[in-house]
Design a protein around this motif. Structure first.
Motif, short mmCIF file in Angstrom:
data_model
loop_
_atom_site.label_atom_id
_atom_site.label_comp_id
_atom_site.label_asym_id
_atom_site.label_seq_id
_atom_site.Cartn_x
_atom_site.Cartn_y
_atom_site.Cartn_z
N ILE A 1 0.84 -1.20 0.00
CA ILE A 1 0.00 0.00 0.00
C ILE A 1 0.87 1.26 0.00
CG2 ILE A 1 -1.63 1.36 1.36
CD1 ILE A 1 -2.90 -1.25 2.28
N GLY B 1 2.31 1.94 -3.27
CA GLY B 1 1.31 2.58 -4.12
C GLY B 1 1.16 4.06 -3.80
N SER C 1 0.57 5.00 -7.56
CA SER C 1 -0.04 3.92 -8.33
C SER C 1 -1.56 4.03 -8.39
CB SER C 1 0.33 2.56 -7.71
OG SER C 1 1.72 2.43 -7.64
N TYR C 2 -2.13 4.94 -7.58
CA TYR C 2 -3.59 5.08 -7.56
C TYR C 2 -4.09 6.03 -8.65
CZ TYR C 2 -1.72 8.94 -4.81
OH TYR C 2 -0.97 10.00 -4.38
N ARG D 1 -5.11 3.87 -13.21
CA ARG D 1 -5.16 2.68 -12.35
C ARG D 1 -6.06 2.90 -11.13
NH1 ARG D 1 -0.11 3.43 -14.08
NH2 ARG D 1 0.66 1.87 -15.56
N GLU D 2 -7.02 3.82 -11.22
CA GLU D 2 -7.87 4.10 -10.05
C GLU D 2 -8.59 2.85 -9.56
OE1 GLU D 2 -8.01 5.68 -12.97
OE2 GLU D 2 -8.60 7.77 -12.77
N TRP E 1 -6.41 0.45 -7.63
CA TRP E 1 -6.23 0.95 -6.27
C TRP E 1 -7.48 0.66 -5.42
CZ3 TRP E 1 -3.02 2.68 -2.68
CH2 TRP E 1 -3.49 3.51 -1.67
N GLY F 1 -7.87 -2.88 -4.60
CA GLY F 1 -6.90 -3.21 -3.56
C GLY F 1 -7.43 -2.83 -2.19
N LYS G 1 -8.71 -7.53 -9.67
CA LYS G 1 -7.68 -6.51 -9.55
C LYS G 1 -6.56 -6.75 -10.56
CE LYS G 1 -4.82 -4.50 -5.90
NZ LYS G 1 -3.43 -4.88 -5.93
N PRO H 1 -7.40 9.04 -5.59
CA PRO H 1 -7.10 9.41 -6.99
C PRO H 1 -7.61 10.80 -7.35
CG PRO H 1 -7.96 7.18 -6.88
CD PRO H 1 -8.10 7.76 -5.51
N ARG I 1 3.23 10.99 -11.21
CA ARG I 1 2.91 9.84 -10.38
C ARG I 1 3.97 9.61 -9.31
NH1 ARG I 1 1.89 7.09 -15.46
NH2 ARG I 1 -0.31 7.32 -15.98
#
Lengths: 328, 428
Positions: free
Chosen positions: B114, B117, B122-123, B127-128, B131, B134, B214, B331, B339
């Motif tokens: 986490i 991320g 990464s969120y 890639r929302e 996330w 996850g 995911k 996000p 990012r």
């Protein structure tokens, strides 16, 4: 709500929520601080007088430590002669004593001669009865139930000993400290005893209680169980049966009772770690090999230094000229 | 799946052809975690924790299924059935310690995952959903872990269940009936234990299903990477197999050594001694604490000490649930287009503070709640909410990011033309 959200936006909304939480926390912080300075909380006797576990060396400490069978046998003798008159051990069976190095015959004898019999049903009349224990039986409790135990012990309940060494932080050291820790109140602190007695009058043992600063409540209902050297007869060649020695031995025995598989576990652990160390090494080497091509990067050092490379190219060219061609 | 140059699956045998035409499962595996999934070549070791989380999910499911063969979910027998596993079942001690410590290590791995991320953004788009799925996994893990901790029916099991289900009673009107409905009674009892066992067995499979979703969502844009720069050409990627299977392979084994060291040599270090005392509804432990992986949330809960409009307990419960739910909005809260935290000088500082903050919350949550400890909780909780709800949205406005590399390959390979040739072509 939807229109409001549209108007202020998701970040504006988050901002307001954040401010809300922080505002409440600031209020709580200030209120707590004011209360703290207005009325500083008094230190409790338990906090001030409770003593940290004594430092004991046990053979089973650490990854390479193992139980000492002779010590466990001595500890069992102490349990048998001292503890068992009030405490049961419902998860440990007589047959488990074979782990301590006793023969099946000896175990049978321990079970048969145990002063407390196990409950059973008379096969002819169906009435409740008791019979001598068998190796398959668990150590019986000296009391029929909790009420009987409390009635016999000034309303205190002697806990079951099977897991006691794991049910207290740093259990073996705690048991040793407790058994050797009976003393007059207020002794052995930095501050003078008279001063402490004045500050913490509640630390005085109540009726039927005994002072022991290693017990979390400071006063315990159990009278000191091991009081005199030689209270339990030790076999020849064993260390002298001092109070400290007997306490350490029974602490080790209770650790074994709580965690009988510890030696097996540690042996297995060493084997697993050795296996994993080899497997990790090989996996790492294959990783390096697989990535060698992709990871190659030019750094101005070592064989990849442009200067060294130039030298190598030169040497290669010379070799090729001389007919000693190098492939690649 | 995701890039034009992904290597298509080519069956090597006739049997492979035969199967591929009828059930293209090997084709799917090839595209998901095989040679057909191109991965940014610059991933660092922080990216190994996704696979590791999968490994620990499997360890938990396998050890859990075998433990369930011995476990008995009666309130009078649960505790002794666990002791039976520990003492008399062959290698039962191993199964139980592997499962109990496996839960802790699952959380360690997921927390690192986490925070990776959070640092590398990464969120952020696209890639929302990865996330958010996850976070769903994380919530399911928390529920599973909590119910699993109740099963041995020790003192902390019982009183933990009492405290955690008590959160619901903080809500006005519906709270108390909801709590009674969830527990199947007024206090944790047989009904609660049996349903916790049932759900504890079910939820891991729900987790596995969400993990599949995911992974699916992840494979559309492909993995993110430490630069945060999008993959542009084939030079930027390496096929998952053999490169990342090899990298994950050795790292998983190395991490398992750490797990084994705790499992075999300090199996009770992460647990609470009180849980070796059988549950007793009449004796409250002096100091009820949850498992270590919930301590930061426990800290948030206890930070609210004053009734202000709402009762303090309700504030604490709202804040505790809110502290996780706000992550779903992340996000849209962090609107910096960059990012990776590497290129965000201000973000980097606040991120470091956040890590210290969460560790402090965890420490305070487990410590005895004296006045200074509660003060630490209050400051740390305030920072936690400030970080996500105020600081992140603001710094994305004012921060001047550092220049990004042109591409992933130029960041790794320093632009050497030959070196940056696609894998396998450099020799030619």
């Amino acid at each position: 709500m939807g229109q409001l959200l549209k108007f202020i936006g998701i970040r504006g909304f988050a901002f307001l929520i954040g401010l809300g939480f922080i505002g409440v926390l600031v209020i709580a912080f200030i209120t707590d601080a004011v209360n703290y300075f207005k009325e500083p909380p008094a230190e409790s006797a338990e906090h001030a007088l409770h003593k940290a576990n004594k430092d004991v060396d046990f053979s089973f400490e650490g990854p390479f430590g193992r139980y000492d069978q002779a010590q466990l046998q001595r500890g069992f003798a102490v349990f048998q002669n001292v503890c068992a008159s009030c405490h049961g051990m419902q998860y440990v069976a007589f047959r488990n004593l074979e782990d301590l190095g006793y023969t099946p015959e000896q175990v049978k004898a321990f079970a048969a001669n145990w002063p407390i019999e196990v409950p059973t049903i008379n096969p002819d009349t169906g009435e409740r009865a008791t019979r001598p224990a068998l190796p398959a039986d668990r150590f019986p409790s000296p009391y029929d139930n909790e009420i009987a135990a409390r009635a016999a012990n000034n309303n205190a309940y002697p806990p079951d000993m099977s897991l006691i060494a794991k049910a207290r932080p740093d259990g073996a050291a705690y048991i040793y400290s407790l058994l050797t820790g009976y003393q007059e109140p207020y002794q052995g602190y930095d501050e003078p005893a008279a001063e402490l007695a004045e500050r913490f009058p509640e630390a005085q043992p109540g009726d039927g209680l005994y002072h022991n600063p290693w017990f979390p409540n400071l006063n315990i209902a159990m009278p000191a169980p091991i009081t005199a050297d030689g209270q339990v007869e030790y076999p020849e060649g064993a260390p002298e049966a001092t109070v400290e020695q007997m306490s350490a031995d029974v602490a080790a025995f209770l650790m074994w009772a709580a965690e009988p598989k510890a030696d097996t576990r540690k042996n297995a652990g060493l084997a697993v770690l050795i296996f994993l160390a080899f497997a990790t090494t090989f996996a790492y080497l294959s990783y390096r090999q697989i990535w060698a091509e992709a990871k190659r990067k030019v750094v101005a050092k070592g064989p990849l230094d442009p200067e060294h490379m130039a030298e190598r190219e030169e040497a290669k060219a010379e070799a090729a000229e001389a007919g000693r061609g190098v492939k690649g | 799946m995701s890039f034009a140059w992904a290597k298509p699956y080519e069956p090597k045998t006739q049997l492979g052809h035969w199967i591929d035409q009828r059930l293209p499962l090997p084709r799917m595996v090839h595209g998901a975690v095989g040679g057909g999934y191109p991965v940014p070549r610059n991933l660092n070791y922080a990216w190994n924790f996704g696979v590791l989380a999968g490994v620990f999910l499997m360890i938990q499911i396998v050890t859990g299924i075998v433990l369930a063969m011995w476990y008995n979910s009666g309130i009078a027998t649960a505790f002794s059935s666990v002791e039976h596993v520990m003492r008399d079942v062959n290698s039962g001690w191993f199964l139980r310690y592997a499962h109990a410590n496996g839960a802790s290590f699952f959380f360690i791995v997921v927390y690192i995952h986490i925070f990776r991320g959070l640092f590398y953004g990464s969120y952020k788009a696209p890639r929302e959903l990865v996330w958010m799925l996850g976070l769903v996994v994380y919530l399911l893990m928390m529920a599973t872990a909590f119910m699993g901790y109740v099963l041995p029916w020790g003192q902390m099991s019982y009183w933990g269940a009492q405290v955690i289900t008590g959160f619901f009673s903080a809500f006005p009107v519906v709270g108390e009936p909801l709590r009674v409905f969830l527990l199947g009674g007024f206090a944790p009892d047989q009904a609660a234990l049996t349903r916790f066992f049932s759900l504890h067995y079910l939820l891991p499979f729900v987790i596995a299903a969400v993990v599949i979703l995911k992974t699916w969502a992840l494979h559309i844009p492909g993995s993110s990477n430490p630069t945060g720069v999008d993959v542009k050409t084939e030079k930027d990627t390496l096929p998952f197999h053999p490169f990342f299977t090899a990298k994950d392979g050795w790292f998983v084994l190395a991490f398992l050594m750490l797990y084994a060291a705790v499992l075999f040599f300090a199996p009770n270090a992460l647990g609470h001694p009180d849980n070796y005392i059988e549950a007793n509804p009449l004796a409250t432990p002096a100091h009820i604490v949850p498992e270590w992986y919930f301590l930061p949330f426990y800290g948030i809960l206890k930070a609210f000490t004053v009734d202000f409009i709402l009762p303090a307990k309700l504030w604490g419960v709202i804040a505790m649930f809110g502290s996780i739910l706000l992550l779903f909005l992340l996000p849209w809260l962090d609107r910096s287009p960059i990012r990776s935290g590497h290129y965000r000088p201000m973000f980097k500082v606040f991120f470091a503070i956040l890590i210290v903050d969460v560790l402090l919350l965890g420490w305070a949550g487990g410590a005895e709640p004296t006045a200074p400890v509660v003060a630490v909780m209050q400051i740390a909780t305030a920072y936690y909410f400030a970080h996500f709800l105020i600081i992140l949205p603001l710094i994305s406005k004012f921060e001047k990011p550092l220049p990004l590399p042109n591409s992933i390959s130029s960041s790794v390979l320093h632009g050497e033309a030959e070196e940056s040739a696609p894998y396998g072509l450099a020799k030619a």
